[in-house]
Motif scaffolding. Structure first.
Motif, PDB file in Angstrom:
ATOM      1  N   THR A 295       5.647 -10.965   9.172  1.00  0.00           N
ATOM      2  CA  THR A 295       4.918  -9.965   8.385  1.00  0.00           C
ATOM      3  C   THR A 295       4.604  -8.736   9.230  1.00  0.00           C
ATOM      4  O   THR A 295       4.222  -8.856  10.402  1.00  0.00           O
ATOM      5  CB  THR A 295       3.607 -10.555   7.838  1.00  0.00           C
ATOM      6  N   VAL A 296       4.754  -7.585   8.598  1.00  0.00           N
ATOM      7  CA  VAL A 296       4.324  -6.326   9.189  1.00  0.00           C
ATOM      8  C   VAL A 296       3.249  -5.731   8.272  1.00  0.00           C
ATOM      9  O   VAL A 296       3.321  -5.877   7.050  1.00  0.00           O
ATOM     10  CB  VAL A 296       5.502  -5.351   9.389  1.00  0.00           C
ATOM     11  N   TYR A 297       2.264  -5.098   8.897  1.00  0.00           N
ATOM     12  CA  TYR A 297       1.127  -4.557   8.158  1.00  0.00           C
ATOM     13  C   TYR A 297       1.025  -3.045   8.374  1.00  0.00           C
ATOM     14  O   TYR A 297       1.472  -2.507   9.382  1.00  0.00           O
ATOM     15  CB  TYR A 297      -0.176  -5.203   8.634  1.00  0.00           C
ATOM     16  N   LEU A 298       0.378  -2.414   7.401  1.00  0.00           N
ATOM     17  CA  LEU A 298       0.005  -1.011   7.567  1.00  0.00           C
ATOM     18  C   LEU A 298      -1.436  -0.871   7.103  1.00  0.00           C
ATOM     19  O   LEU A 298      -1.724  -0.949   5.908  1.00  0.00           O
ATOM     20  CB  LEU A 298       0.912  -0.083   6.764  1.00  0.00           C
ATOM     21  N   GLN A 299      -2.341  -0.726   8.063  1.00  0.00           N
ATOM     22  CA  GLN A 299      -3.747  -0.490   7.755  1.00  0.00           C
ATOM     23  C   GLN A 299      -3.941   1.006   7.562  1.00  0.00           C
ATOM     24  O   GLN A 299      -3.667   1.800   8.473  1.00  0.00           O
ATOM     25  CB  GLN A 299      -4.631  -0.998   8.891  1.00  0.00           C
ATOM     26  N   MET A 300      -4.425   1.375   6.388  1.00  0.00           N
ATOM     27  CA  MET A 300      -4.578   2.792   6.047  1.00  0.00           C
ATOM     28  C   MET A 300      -6.053   3.096   5.823  1.00  0.00           C
ATOM     29  O   MET A 300      -6.674   2.545   4.905  1.00  0.00           O
ATOM     30  CB  MET A 300      -3.764   3.121   4.792  1.00  0.00           C
ATOM     31  N   ASN A 301      -6.611   3.932   6.661  1.00  0.00           N
ATOM     32  CA  ASN A 301      -8.010   4.322   6.569  1.00  0.00           C
ATOM     33  C   ASN A 301      -8.104   5.812   6.265  1.00  0.00           C
ATOM     34  O   ASN A 301      -7.142   6.557   6.426  1.00  0.00           O
ATOM     35  CB  ASN A 301      -8.734   4.014   7.870  1.00  0.00           C
ATOM     36  N   SER A 302      -9.286   6.225   5.827  1.00  0.00           N
ATOM     37  CA  SER A 302      -9.545   7.646   5.530  1.00  0.00           C
ATOM     38  C   SER A 302      -8.447   8.220   4.637  1.00  0.00           C
ATOM     39  O   SER A 302      -7.897   9.293   4.913  1.00  0.00           O
ATOM     40  CB  SER A 302      -9.643   8.446   6.838  1.00  0.00           C
ATOM     41  N   LEU A 303      -8.150   7.506   3.596  1.00  0.00           N
ATOM     42  CA  LEU A 303      -7.042   7.912   2.728  1.00  0.00           C
ATOM     43  C   LEU A 303      -7.335   9.229   2.028  1.00  0.00           C
ATOM     44  O   LEU A 303      -8.487   9.538   1.686  1.00  0.00           O
ATOM     45  CB  LEU A 303      -6.754   6.820   1.702  1.00  0.00           C
ATOM     46  N   LYS A 304      -6.261   9.991   1.825  1.00  0.00           N
ATOM     47  CA  LYS A 304      -6.339  11.295   1.176  1.00  0.00           C
ATOM     48  C   LYS A 304      -5.466  11.291  -0.076  1.00  0.00           C
ATOM     49  O   LYS A 304      -4.504  10.518  -0.148  1.00  0.00           O
ATOM     50  CB  LYS A 304      -5.831  12.376   2.139  1.00  0.00           C
ATOM     51  N   PRO A 305      -5.744  12.160  -1.029  1.00  0.00           N
ATOM     52  CA  PRO A 305      -4.887  12.223  -2.221  1.00  0.00           C
ATOM     53  C   PRO A 305      -3.413  12.446  -1.875  1.00  0.00           C
ATOM     54  O   PRO A 305      -2.528  11.924  -2.568  1.00  0.00           O
ATOM     55  CB  PRO A 305      -5.472  13.397  -2.998  1.00  0.00           C
ATOM     56  N   GLU A 306      -3.140  13.168  -0.807  1.00  0.00           N
ATOM     57  CA  GLU A 306      -1.751  13.420  -0.421  1.00  0.00           C
ATOM     58  C   GLU A 306      -1.053  12.197   0.156  1.00  0.00           C
ATOM     59  O   GLU A 306       0.146  12.235   0.409  1.00  0.00           O
ATOM     60  CB  GLU A 306      -1.659  14.590   0.568  1.00  0.00           C
ATOM     61  N   ASP A 307      -1.791  11.103   0.342  1.00  0.00           N
ATOM     62  CA  ASP A 307      -1.162   9.842   0.752  1.00  0.00           C
ATOM     63  C   ASP A 307      -0.599   9.082  -0.441  1.00  0.00           C
ATOM     64  O   ASP A 307       0.057   8.053  -0.268  1.00  0.00           O
ATOM     65  CB  ASP A 307      -2.176   8.956   1.480  1.00  0.00           C
ATOM     66  N   THR A 308      -0.849   9.557  -1.639  1.00  0.00           N
ATOM     67  CA  THR A 308      -0.337   8.908  -2.845  1.00  0.00           C
ATOM     68  C   THR A 308       1.184   8.886  -2.820  1.00  0.00           C
ATOM     69  O   THR A 308       1.831   9.925  -2.669  1.00  0.00           O
ATOM     70  CB  THR A 308      -0.833   9.642  -4.093  1.00  0.00           C
ATOM     71  N   ALA A 309       1.752   7.695  -2.951  1.00  0.00           N
ATOM     72  CA  ALA A 309       3.200   7.523  -2.873  1.00  0.00           C
ATOM     73  C   ALA A 309       3.539   6.054  -3.093  1.00  0.00           C
ATOM     74  O   ALA A 309       2.645   5.196  -3.102  1.00  0.00           O
ATOM     75  CB  ALA A 309       3.731   7.967  -1.510  1.00  0.00           C
ATOM     76  N   VAL A 310       4.815   5.791  -3.250  1.00  0.00           N
ATOM     77  CA  VAL A 310       5.313   4.418  -3.154  1.00  0.00           C
ATOM     78  C   VAL A 310       5.645   4.172  -1.689  1.00  0.00           C
ATOM     79  O   VAL A 310       6.361   4.966  -1.063  1.00  0.00           O
ATOM     80  CB  VAL A 310       6.545   4.193  -4.043  1.00  0.00           C
ATOM     81  N   TYR A 311       5.111   3.095  -1.161  1.00  0.00           N
ATOM     82  CA  TYR A 311       5.310   2.760   0.246  1.00  0.00           C
ATOM     83  C   TYR A 311       6.340   1.639   0.365  1.00  0.00           C
ATOM     84  O   TYR A 311       6.259   0.628  -0.344  1.00  0.00           O
ATOM     85  CB  TYR A 311       3.985   2.339   0.883  1.00  0.00           C
ATOM     86  N   TYR A 312       7.268   1.836   1.289  1.00  0.00           N
ATOM     87  CA  TYR A 312       8.364   0.898   1.503  1.00  0.00           C
ATOM     88  C   TYR A 312       8.382   0.441   2.962  1.00  0.00           C
ATOM     89  O   TYR A 312       8.170   1.250   3.872  1.00  0.00           O
ATOM     90  CB  TYR A 312       9.714   1.557   1.223  1.00  0.00           C
ATOM     91  N   CYS A 313       8.695  -0.819   3.182  1.00  0.00           N
ATOM     92  CA  CYS A 313       8.956  -1.231   4.549  1.00  0.00           C
ATOM     93  C   CYS A 313      10.461  -1.289   4.779  1.00  0.00           C
ATOM     94  O   CYS A 313      11.254  -1.371   3.831  1.00  0.00           O
ATOM     95  CB  CYS A 313       8.273  -2.550   4.898  1.00  0.00           C
ATOM     96  N   ASN A 314      10.818  -1.232   6.045  1.00  0.00           N
ATOM     97  CA  ASN A 314      12.219  -1.121   6.436  1.00  0.00           C
ATOM     98  C   ASN A 314      12.434  -1.896   7.716  1.00  0.00           C
ATOM     99  O   ASN A 314      11.620  -1.813   8.647  1.00  0.00           O
ATOM    100  CB  ASN A 314      12.565   0.359   6.631  1.00  0.00           C
ATOM    101  N   ALA A 315      13.517  -2.629   7.782  1.00  0.00           N
ATOM    102  CA  ALA A 315      13.880  -3.397   8.967  1.00  0.00           C
ATOM    103  C   ALA A 315      15.080  -2.754   9.625  1.00  0.00           C
ATOM    104  O   ALA A 315      16.092  -2.499   8.957  1.00  0.00           O
ATOM    105  CB  ALA A 315      14.202  -4.835   8.581  1.00  0.00           C
ATOM    106  N   ASN A 316      14.971  -2.487  10.919  1.00  0.00           N
ATOM    107  CA  ASN A 316      16.016  -1.733  11.601  1.00  0.00           C
ATOM    108  C   ASN A 316      16.334  -2.368  12.950  1.00  0.00           C
ATOM    109  O   ASN A 316      15.432  -2.636  13.739  1.00  0.00           O
ATOM    110  CB  ASN A 316      15.542  -0.284  11.792  1.00  0.00           C
ATOM    111  N   SER A 317      17.595  -2.564  13.216  1.00  0.00           N
ATOM    112  CA  SER A 317      17.987  -3.101  14.517  1.00  0.00           C
ATOM    113  C   SER A 317      17.943  -2.022  15.601  1.00  0.00           C
ATOM    114  O   SER A 317      17.940  -2.345  16.797  1.00  0.00           O
ATOM    115  CB  SER A 317      19.388  -3.718  14.442  1.00  0.00           C
TER     116      SER A 317
END
Length: 120
Positions: A78-100
């Motif tokens: 599992t990978v996490y993304l802790q997001m604090n102090s969120l702003k309206p401009e952070d509105t989006a669909v968030y995707y994770c990605n695995a890269n070699s």
């Protein structure tokens, strides 16, 4: 090949926090660098953060530096993304990605995405 499933998105007020999770299938999670990207309506998908295979290195887009924290638990795939102090401009669909490769450019391994909406 790795399959990714994101969760944790939702609706939050500006200044609030959310933690996104991305669970990977397979036994090779620890051999991938992991990243988070986001795509707002009408905009291209953009890099948010990345973390190296063992979690020793991280990298953030300037727009989220100091507010977001990426981490991983290889025992839980599992990978996490802790997001604090969120702003309206952070509105989006968030995707994770695995890269070699250790690169801000994404690979072709994407999850389905999770919606984050920040109200003002």
């Amino acid at each position: 090949q790795v399959q990714l499933v994101e969760s944790g998105g939702g609706l939050v007020q500006a200044g609030g926090s959310l933690r996104l999770s991305c669970v990977a299938s397979g036994r090779t999670f620890s051999t991938y660098h992991m990243g988070w990207f986001r795509q707002a309506p009408g905009k291209e998908r953009e890099f948010v953060a990345r973390i190296s295979m063992r979690g020793l290195s991280t990298d953030y887009a300037d727009s989220v530096k100091g507010r977001f924290t990426i981490s991983r638990d290889n025992a839980k795939n599992t990978v996490y993304l802790q997001m604090n102090s969120l702003k309206p401009e952070d509105t989006a669909v968030y995707y994770c990605n695995a890269n070699s490769a250790w690169s801000r450019a994404p690979s072709n391994y994407w999850g389905q995405g999770t919606q984050v909406t920040v109200s003002s």
